[in-house]
Design an enzyme around this catalytic site. Structure first.
Site, PDB file in Angstrom:
ATOM      1  N   GLU B  60       0.816  -1.220   0.000  1.00  0.00           N
ATOM      2  CA  GLU B  60       0.000   0.000   0.000  1.00  0.00           C
ATOM      3  C   GLU B  60       0.848   1.269   0.000  1.00  0.00           C
ATOM      4  O   GLU B  60       0.511   2.261  -0.660  1.00  0.00           O
ATOM      5  CB  GLU B  60      -0.967   0.025   1.192  1.00  0.00           C
ATOM      6  CG  GLU B  60      -2.172  -0.903   1.054  1.00  0.00           C
ATOM      7  CD  GLU B  60      -1.873  -2.340   1.469  1.00  0.00           C
ATOM      8  OE1 GLU B  60      -0.730  -2.626   1.890  1.00  0.00           O
ATOM      9  OE2 GLU B  60      -2.784  -3.185   1.389  1.00  0.00           O
ATOM     10  N   HIS B 129      -9.630  -4.884  10.707  1.00  0.00           N
ATOM     11  CA  HIS B 129     -10.268  -4.740   9.395  1.00  0.00           C
ATOM     12  C   HIS B 129     -11.560  -3.936   9.470  1.00  0.00           C
ATOM     13  O   HIS B 129     -12.402  -4.026   8.595  1.00  0.00           O
ATOM     14  CB  HIS B 129     -10.582  -6.112   8.792  1.00  0.00           C
ATOM     15  CG  HIS B 129      -9.377  -6.859   8.314  1.00  0.00           C
ATOM     16  ND1 HIS B 129      -8.315  -7.155   9.124  1.00  0.00           N
ATOM     17  CD2 HIS B 129      -9.061  -7.363   7.091  1.00  0.00           C
ATOM     18  CE1 HIS B 129      -7.400  -7.824   8.438  1.00  0.00           C
ATOM     19  NE2 HIS B 129      -7.829  -7.954   7.195  1.00  0.00           N
TER      20      HIS B 129
END
Lengths: 368, 325
Positions: B60, B129
């Site tokens: 990322e 998450h």
């Protein structure tokens, strides 16, 4: 597939040989007398500018941090001198040398460090954040290795748009241990991105020597892990820098392949000027030895005197011009105003700055 | 009007923008050949090819930074975070570089990227998450952030975000991907900074965003049917820029405000909204402002407990009744 060029051993050997070997390389041989004098002018200009900025810092005129490039000047000067129309550069916080090399004025750079409105970033960025997109110079970034994926992005854009060019992303030896840099190495090799990463290895990540921070001292070697070409060279001789970097940049432009170039260099000053203890993590002798044998200003001056490009008188004249220019930039910075307070909230959003017909909806800033 | 899913609406926005502007591309983990972890980009790689729809490694920080660098030279990348939670490993790129490059250069550059992906809990996947970082994004001047609550807004806001010349985060919601709404066939844009009154009312205002706005709408209907309370529901849509005017007009009309969001309460978006209301509509308030947020702990895994931790209709109704008591 990249074929790594493992030339570290041979280049080290060359470095101990006569330095004029590199001056004889085609990329250097093709330089005109004026171009060679320009290299000298750039290198000594960076030196004189930073010496003047150090005085200003010590006088309390410059705030924050001041990361001096003194000792490393030939690296940025050499590489920038190879830039073509569609080549772009980006670096970290030790960014003054790169800025001056691309042609930013001493005035705008000194004024930026003084925090003045006439600075290249209107006093909003400071010493670590110089930018000149019109000169293909994209900063000036404060976080170690944070600029490395941005450099990959510049190169990605060139490839995306079908432009023949490359991006050069400079980083220090301390930055190689950041995750973002290693992620980026993988990505650029995987995608065939025309970027050249230049590790300016000055031996110390702040006060920690290379030995104490990196498991393996050959940093460029890491490129092997990403199936990427690499090379190691010396950074005190601008002709050596140009000869090696030229190959890397050419390869990137022509083959869309990344390159990891480690340039061994040295900084005389601390990590920043606040790093007053820099003589505690290394010896005085080490610094003096480099200054005596590898000072980039002395090296190029001697080379150009030897080959008849420069005379002592001309060298002195250029030196004086640069001293005067640096002195004038300090005066310019001193006399320039700070930006008005209203400038605190400009340059935050492009859309707000360009909302000339007042079409934007909603509140963008949240002061009471 | 066609009845389409939130997922389809986002895909249409991406598809149309890729066709409209050759500089728009989308990159992220599994967006191309795998068709997207949540199938938002399904079919786009097949249609537009490798150049425009790009699979990235799980990196990322690298691909966020690459997108920012590319945008400086005129590419307009849309980057997908498989979960917005994953943006946390790219914080330096997003919160230092995307947000501040323009400022630190004194306005010499801009960063036209979109960062999109689901930012929600309620999916039984645990704390790592389940982040809703719109408050963190909004805390960084230079960034913009929107939270579409339905398919119409998702498409319109996505198109506005892609055309915007600043970095915009689009916070999606996995629990909404399969829900359907009416979406016009013809092209439209939902401008940033414009809230939406989902339901008019007179007794109190619920201000919310994202999926919570839909829950608030349901709760408002129940409050009306079972308790005879007329509730106005304001869906912020855009967090930064923020439509203060719609918020304040509604609160001035009803005199009471309940703020509902999935964020944790401390320094959540609603902390700022609450401040704005007390500052600018103090004299209109008939009682304290109340909030329903996620219960202030890391997101719990166990499903029945997580369903209670994040706002639900029951908790919103309880909050509304407190407001009116």
């Amino acid at each position: 597939m990249a074929t790594p060029k493992k030339k570290s051993a041979s280049t080290t050997k060359k470095a101990t040989a006569k330095i004029t070997d590199f001056a004889a390389a085609p990329i250097n041989k093709s330089l005109s007398k004026e171009e060679k004098i320009d290299l000298y002018r750039t290198i000594i200009g960076i030196r004189r500018f930073e010496e003047r900025s150090l005085r200003a810092y010590n006088q309390g005129k410059i705030g924050g941090f001041l990361h001096l490039y003194i000792g490393q000047e030939a690296v940025a000067s050499g590489i920038v001198s190879l830039m073509e129309e569609n080549d772009h550069i980006i670096t970290a916080y030790r960014d003054h040398g790169h800025a001056l090399a691309v042609g930013m004025s001493m005035n705008e750079c000194m004024a930026e460090m003084f925090g003045k409105h006439t600075g290249c970033s209107k006093g909003k960025g400071g010493s670590m954040h110089f930018f000149a997109p019109d000169k293909n110079y994209w900063g000036g970034h404060g976080i170690v290795a944070g600029q490395t994926p941005l450099g990959a992005g510049l190169a990605f854009a060139l490839k995306y748009k079908g432009l023949k060019g490359c991006a050069i992303a400079f980083l220090g030896d301390g930055a190689v241990n950041q995750g973002s840099f290693m992620e980026t190495l993988n990505l650029v090799s995987l995608w065939g991105i025309p970027v050249v990463f230049v590790i300016e290895n000055n031996g110390y990540s702040m006060g920690t020597s290379l030995k104490r921070s990196s498991a393996k001292e050959n940093l460029a070697h890491r490129a092997d892990g990403f199936d990427m070409a690499w090379e190691v060279c010396n950074g005190h001789d601008v002709f050596e820098v140009r000869e090696v970097a030229n190959r890397a940049m050419k390869r990137a432009r022509e083959e869309h392949k990344p390159f990891l170039l480690e340039i061994q260099t040295y900084r005389y000053r601390g990590h920043s000027v606040a790093d007053a203890n820099h003589e505690k993590y290394r010896t005085k002798e080490e610094i003096e030895e480099y200054k005596r044998t590898k000072d980039p200003v002395n090296v190029i001056k001697q080379q150009l005197l030897d080959d008849g490009t420069l005379t002592e008188a001309l060298a002195k004249k250029i030196d004086q011009e640069k001293k005067d220019e640096a002195e004038a930039s300090a005066k310019f910075a001193e006399e320039s105003p700070y930006a008005p307070r209203s400038e605190i909230q400009t340059d935050v959003y492009w859309e707000v700055d360009n909302d000339t017909d007042n079409k934007l909806k909603g509140t963008y800033f949240f002061n009471d | 009007m066609a009845l389409i899913t939130y997922r389809e609406a986002i895909k249409q926005a991406l598809d149309e923008e890729i066709q409209r502007d050759e500089n728009v591309c989308i990159m992220g983990e599994e967006v191309a050949q795998y068709n997207g972890a949540y199938k938002v980009t399904e079919g786009l790689w097949e249609k537009h090819g490798d150049k425009r729809v790009i699979d990235t490694p799980i990196s990322e920080a690298a691909f966020s930074g690459l997108a920012i660098g590319a945008s400086m030279l005129g590419v307009r990348p849309v980057i997908e975070m498989m979960f917005m939670s994953f943006s946390y490993v790219a914080i330096d790129q997003l919160f230092n570089n995307a947000s501040f490059c323009r400022y630190m250069s004194g306005g010499l550059m801009n960063v036209p990227i979109v960062v999109r992906g689901p930012a929600n809990g309620g999916t039984n996947v645990g704390a790592t998450h389940s982040h809703t970082p719109e408050n963190m994004v909004a805390n960084h001047p230079g960034l913009k952030v929107v939270c579409p609550s339905n398919a119409y807004d998702a498409k319109g806001l996505m198109k506005a975000a892609i055309r915007d010349n600043d970095p915009v985060f689009v916070m999606e919601n996995t629990l909404l991907y399969g829900e359907k709404w009416e979406v016009p066939e013809e092209e439209y844009i939902v401008e940033l900074g414009v809230a939406n009154i989902l339901k008019e009312g007179t007794d109190m205002t619920i201000i919310s965003h994202g999926r919570c706005a839909m829950l608030s709408l349901q709760a408002a209907k129940t409050l009306e049917e079972k308790h005879g309370i007329s509730v106005e529901v304001v869906d912020l849509r855009s967090i930064r820029p923020l439509d203060e005017e719609t918020i304040l007009n509604s609160v001035k009309k009803t005199g009471r405000a309940l703020l509902v969001e999935e964020n944790k309460p401390y320094c959540g978006v609603d902390a700022q909204i609450s401040h704005i209301i007390q500052l600018k509509a103090f004299d209109y308030l008939d009682g304290p402002i109340h909030r329903v947020s996620a219960i202030d702990a890391p997101q719990i895994y166990a499903k029945p407990l997580e369903d209670w931790q994040i706002p639900n209709e029951e908790r919103i109704i309880t909050g509304a009744l407190k407001c009116l008591s």
